[in-house]
Design an enzyme around this catalytic site. Structure first.
Site, PDB file in Angstrom:
ATOM      1  N   GLU A 306       0.805  -1.222   0.000  1.00  0.00           N
ATOM      2  CA  GLU A 306       0.000   0.000   0.000  1.00  0.00           C
ATOM      3  C   GLU A 306       0.841   1.276   0.000  1.00  0.00           C
ATOM      4  O   GLU A 306       0.310   2.370   0.095  1.00  0.00           O
ATOM      5  CB  GLU A 306      -0.944   0.068   1.214  1.00  0.00           C
ATOM      6  N   GLY A 307       2.161   1.170  -0.034  1.00  0.00           N
ATOM      7  CA  GLY A 307       3.012   2.338   0.103  1.00  0.00           C
ATOM      8  C   GLY A 307       3.333   2.689   1.539  1.00  0.00           C
ATOM      9  O   GLY A 307       3.949   3.727   1.804  1.00  0.00           O
TER      10      GLY A 307
END
Length: 348
Positions: A306-307
């Site tokens: 998801e970063g």
């Protein structure tokens, strides 16, 4: 447009500036090294981060490589876009801009769900039955990634990070990485979201079969055959960011697989990467070593994607980017220059 080779002749100037700061030499360790690397990529403080989270579904889930049902992809996209999830929380706390972008989710989002529509297809094909994407589809996904980076730059981003969402995407990422690094599949394939030992062996077998079915090893063909829409979009976005001479905050396992493709396309690409963390996923360290982008800033055994790894490291990156421009020097602070004293003694 192409990626520029970084001008390392400037490094001596920045090193001299850093030695003039009011602190003992080398006392900030790797943070100072990071400051030098950032300055070589882009001079000046970095205060605005854009996280582009690309989402897509994967046909290979038909092979039983994950326990997660595919609808989780679109459900989480809606969650992220509405401010939920770890990536949204981390982005909010860091004052980073988060965009959730559909390039290949097997779902039609409504306008009120706030997911950016860049859809190329409704999930990839099962790569045991043929290429995951056609060449034109893959190029369209890459261009979608480039376009979103352009938008981020136009709205003031100083640095770019990438995130991903897609049930089954660690299988595609492992396949891409194995094809491009020649590492054994077992060395770079993990249990993802909770496989048993036997199920992991099956996942490895699926990837090994795919590598035999798709023997080509040029980067674009590897991406078409084994990748995902979100991996292709991240690859294109990374190339665009590097061409614009922006630092790229490198996240975890899946995003790193996209970086491997970009790196195989351009010899200068990896110099623009800031490796933010070493994922807890099997094989990520070896993927980073293949990229040659240096030691990751963090090792927290994170494997969410998801970063979130890039967002966790962003405060360090931002701090480092301000050292050369904003930290007082010995002369500014009217402090005795202990560095010059050490230099006169031959100790620095």
């Amino acid at each position: 447009m192409s990626i520029k080779a970084i001008d390392f002749s400037r490094q001596a100037v920045y090193e001299t500036q850093l030695l003039a700061k009011a602190m003992p030499p080398n006392s900030l360790g790797r943070l100072a090294s990071l400051a030098l690397k950032l300055a070589l990529i882009k001079e000046g403080p970095l205060d605005s981060l854009s996280l582009l989270l690309f989402a897509g579904d994967h046909g290979v889930v038909e092979e039983g490589v994950t326990h997660s049902p595919q609808q989780i992809t679109y459900q989480q996209c809606c969650n992220f876009a509405s401010g939920g999830g770890a990536c949204s929380l981390f982005a909010s706390l860091n004052h980073a801009t988060l965009s959730v972008i559909d390039v290949g989710v097997n779902h039609s989002f409504s306008e009120h769900e706030a997911v950016v529509d860049c859809k190329i297809g409704y999930g990839t094909r099962n790569f045991l039955q043929g290429p995951a994407m056609g060449r034109e589809q893959c190029l369209q996904a890459m261009e979608a990634g480039r376009n979103r980076v352009r938008v981020a730059i136009e709205t003031g981003a100083h640095a770019i990070a990438f995130g991903e969402m897609g049930v089954g995407n660690t299988t595609s990422a492992s396949a891409v990485a194995a094809a491009l690094t020649n590492l054994p599949v077992s060395a770079i394939t993990g249990k993802g979201s909770g496989l048993s030992d036997a199920e992991l062996e099956h996942k490895i077998s699926v990837i090994e079969q795919a590598l035999v079915l798709h023997p080509e090893r040029d980067p674009l063909t590897v991406l078409c055959n084994l990748g995902g829409y979100e991996i292709a979009a991240i690859c294109g976005g990374m190339l665009e960011a590097a061409e614009a001479s922006l630092p790229i905050l490198l996240d975890g396992f899946v995003v790193t697989s996209a970086a491997l493709v970009a790196n195989a396309m351009d010899e200068y690409f990896h110099k623009y990467l800031i490796p933010c963390h070493q994922s807890g996923m099997q094989g990520h360290r070896r993927m980073l070593e293949s990229l040659g982008c240096g030691q990751p800033l963090l090792d927290l055994q994170m494997q969410l994607g998801e970063g979130t790894g890039a967002l966790a490291a962003w405060p360090l990156v931002r701090l480092a980017s301000h050292l050369l421009t904003d930290m007082t020097s010995f002369s500014d602070a009217q402090v005795t220059d202990s560095t010059k004293l050490l230099q006169s003694m031959g100790l620095v």
